[in-house]
Design a protein around this motif. Structure first.
Motif, mmCIF file in Angstrom:
data_model
loop_
_atom_site.group_PDB
_atom_site.id
_atom_site.type_symbol
_atom_site.label_atom_id
_atom_site.label_comp_id
_atom_site.label_asym_id
_atom_site.label_seq_id
_atom_site.Cartn_x
_atom_site.Cartn_y
_atom_site.Cartn_z
ATOM 1 N N SER A 82 0.833 -1.199 0.000
ATOM 2 C CA SER A 82 0.000 0.000 0.000
ATOM 3 C C SER A 82 0.875 1.259 0.000
ATOM 4 O O SER A 82 0.628 2.207 -0.755
ATOM 5 N N ASP A 83 1.899 1.263 0.841
ATOM 6 C CA ASP A 83 2.825 2.404 0.891
ATOM 7 C C ASP A 83 3.537 2.588 -0.448
ATOM 8 O O ASP A 83 3.714 3.715 -0.914
ATOM 9 N N MET A 84 3.944 1.492 -1.056
ATOM 10 C CA MET A 84 4.638 1.559 -2.346
ATOM 11 C C MET A 84 3.717 2.129 -3.429
ATOM 12 O O MET A 84 4.154 2.932 -4.259
ATOM 13 N N GLN A 85 2.455 1.725 -3.407
ATOM 14 C CA GLN A 85 1.506 2.267 -4.382
ATOM 15 C C GLN A 85 1.319 3.767 -4.173
ATOM 16 O O GLN A 85 1.273 4.540 -5.132
ATOM 17 N N GLU A 86 1.211 4.186 -2.914
ATOM 18 C CA GLU A 86 1.057 5.612 -2.604
ATOM 19 C C GLU A 86 2.295 6.390 -3.063
ATOM 20 O O GLU A 86 2.183 7.450 -3.668
ATOM 21 N N ILE A 87 3.464 5.843 -2.806
ATOM 22 C CA ILE A 87 4.711 6.492 -3.244
ATOM 23 C C ILE A 87 4.747 6.586 -4.762
ATOM 24 O O ILE A 87 5.123 7.614 -5.328
ATOM 25 N N SER A 88 4.331 5.537 -5.429
ATOM 26 C CA SER A 88 4.303 5.532 -6.892
ATOM 27 C C SER A 88 3.366 6.616 -7.429
ATOM 28 O O SER A 88 3.695 7.330 -8.378
ATOM 29 N N ARG A 89 2.188 6.751 -6.821
ATOM 30 C CA ARG A 89 1.242 7.798 -7.231
ATOM 31 C C ARG A 89 1.850 9.186 -7.013
ATOM 32 O O ARG A 89 1.747 10.071 -7.875
ATOM 33 N N GLU A 90 2.493 9.376 -5.867
ATOM 34 C CA GLU A 90 3.109 10.671 -5.562
ATOM 35 C C GLU A 90 4.230 10.995 -6.550
ATOM 36 O O GLU A 90 4.373 12.130 -7.001
ATOM 37 N N GLN A 91 5.014 9.976 -6.909
ATOM 38 C CA GLN A 91 6.084 10.181 -7.888
ATOM 39 C C GLN A 91 5.495 10.576 -9.248
ATOM 40 O O GLN A 91 6.043 11.436 -9.940
ATOM 41 N N GLY A 92 4.380 9.965 -9.609
ATOM 42 C CA GLY A 92 3.709 10.325 -10.854
ATOM 43 C C GLY A 92 3.250 11.778 -10.832
ATOM 44 O O GLY A 92 3.404 12.504 -11.821
ATOM 45 N N LYS A 93 2.696 12.208 -9.694
ATOM 46 C CA LYS A 93 2.264 13.602 -9.558
ATOM 47 C C LYS A 93 3.462 14.550 -9.654
ATOM 48 O O LYS A 93 3.380 15.616 -10.280
ATOM 49 N N ILE A 94 4.569 14.162 -9.036
ATOM 50 C CA ILE A 94 5.778 14.990 -9.083
ATOM 51 C C ILE A 94 6.283 15.116 -10.518
ATOM 52 O O ILE A 94 6.611 16.209 -10.980
ATOM 53 N N LYS A 95 6.316 13.992 -11.237
ATOM 54 C CA LYS A 95 6.766 14.027 -12.632
ATOM 55 C C LYS A 95 5.866 14.918 -13.477
ATOM 56 O O LYS A 95 6.338 15.686 -14.314
ATOM 57 N N GLU A 96 4.568 14.831 -13.252
ATOM 58 C CA GLU A 96 3.613 15.666 -13.991
ATOM 59 C C GLU A 96 3.845 17.138 -13.660
ATOM 60 O O GLU A 96 3.845 17.987 -14.546
#
Length: 108
Positions: A18-32
């Motif tokens: 769950s934490d990894m998925q949240e981190i992945s989503r946050e990284q996607g937002k950062i890249k955007e």
């Protein structure tokens, strides 16, 4: 006891996923966000370059106007002093300047 440890490990694994998925989503937002900032920066750079070009054109036009005014003033002074030969030379020089400027405008 082994079941309990196994259950705890499964809970931790689930939480980690769950934490990894949240981190992945946050990284996607950062890249955007980085992409958007890069696009805005490029747009600002492009506008700055356009403004530089426009400023240079305005400066050239201003210098040209000042030069023409200087010629006109000298022509008036020469006529005032009844130096018609000098006035004719200055008038001819002014015409040549204007003709050159017109040619430059046509080639642009």
């Amino acid at each position: 006891m082994i079941r309990r440890k196994s259950k705890n490990i499964r809970k931790r694994m689930k939480r980690l996923r769950s934490d990894m998925q949240e981190i992945s989503r946050e990284q996607g937002k950062i890249k955007e966000g980085q992409r958007q900032v890069r696009e805005k920066f490029e747009a600002v750079e492009s506008e700055c370059e356009l403004l530089r070009k426009e400023t240079n054109i305005i400066m050239q036009q201003s210098m040209s106007t000042q030069l023409r005014l200087a010629f006109m003033f000298q022509i008036l002074k020469a006529r005032e002093n009844h130096d018609l030969d000098q006035a004719a030379k200055l008038t001819s020089a002014l015409r040549e300047l204007i003709a050159r400027e017109n040619q430059q405008k046509e080639t642009m």
